[in-house]
Design an enzyme around this catalytic site. Sequence first.
Site: not given
Length: 275
Positions: A222, A256
Amino acid sequence: MFTLNCNGRLVMLDKPLVMGIINVTPDSFYEGSRVNELDNVLHRAEKMLNEGATFLDMGAQSTRPGSKQIGAEEELERVVGFISAVHNQFPAAIISVDTYHARVAAAAVAAGAAMVNDISGGNADASMLATVGKLRVPYVCMHVKGTPETMHQRIGYDNITRDIIDYFITRIRLCHEAGINDVIIDPGFGFSKNSAQNMKLLTNLELLNMLGKPLLAGISRKSTIYKTLGVTAGEALNGSTVLNTICLVKGASILRVHDVKEAVEAVTLVEALGV
């Protein structure tokens, strides 16, 4: 220790597990995660399972900041066939559907999914919680404010960790009232949070364990990582592994990730340390 009932299959969270991301969308933020041909989807699923993924999270809706949202009908057309194909090819795989539409969740579970991952925590579709309660599958409840189109503008908090804990206290109660037995909480790194807020949340992540629910951490590749390092999402594997490791030390039950092998190695090493 937590136990998840995934359509009759009991999954023990006696150690952290890994969820591999399969994006059947043309515009997810990390180009390397995008697949939209059946052979490629099956190959990605097989690779992740061979590398040690317990869950495969399949979604057809990009939720990167500012992304254009598609309707339930288009999402159904994009993802359900792939879920069915992966389930048929790998019946032992536990498939999670990444959606905030109740219709998509129901169709995905009918096609072979055994978990629902909802970035909206049930706020985007008023029938989602009741639908998941009837489906009797685990539910990943994420924290976000606004929608993917507006969340980058919704970053005001009095105290980010306390505000997120308060959010989950309410959402967990509503999940239980809807008949959802297995609730997994996801603090939503990158969703309505800037880089400094993500880092503050990560610093205090262990406080979310007071909620008594499995904690899913989704920080892989991210912008907090690649912007801090001055690299691209494609170059953010090492940074992802570093922060995934911190999440494990602070109590994450599920990672995840885009890169399963490296996440599984992080789990193995942290388990060996006994921390």
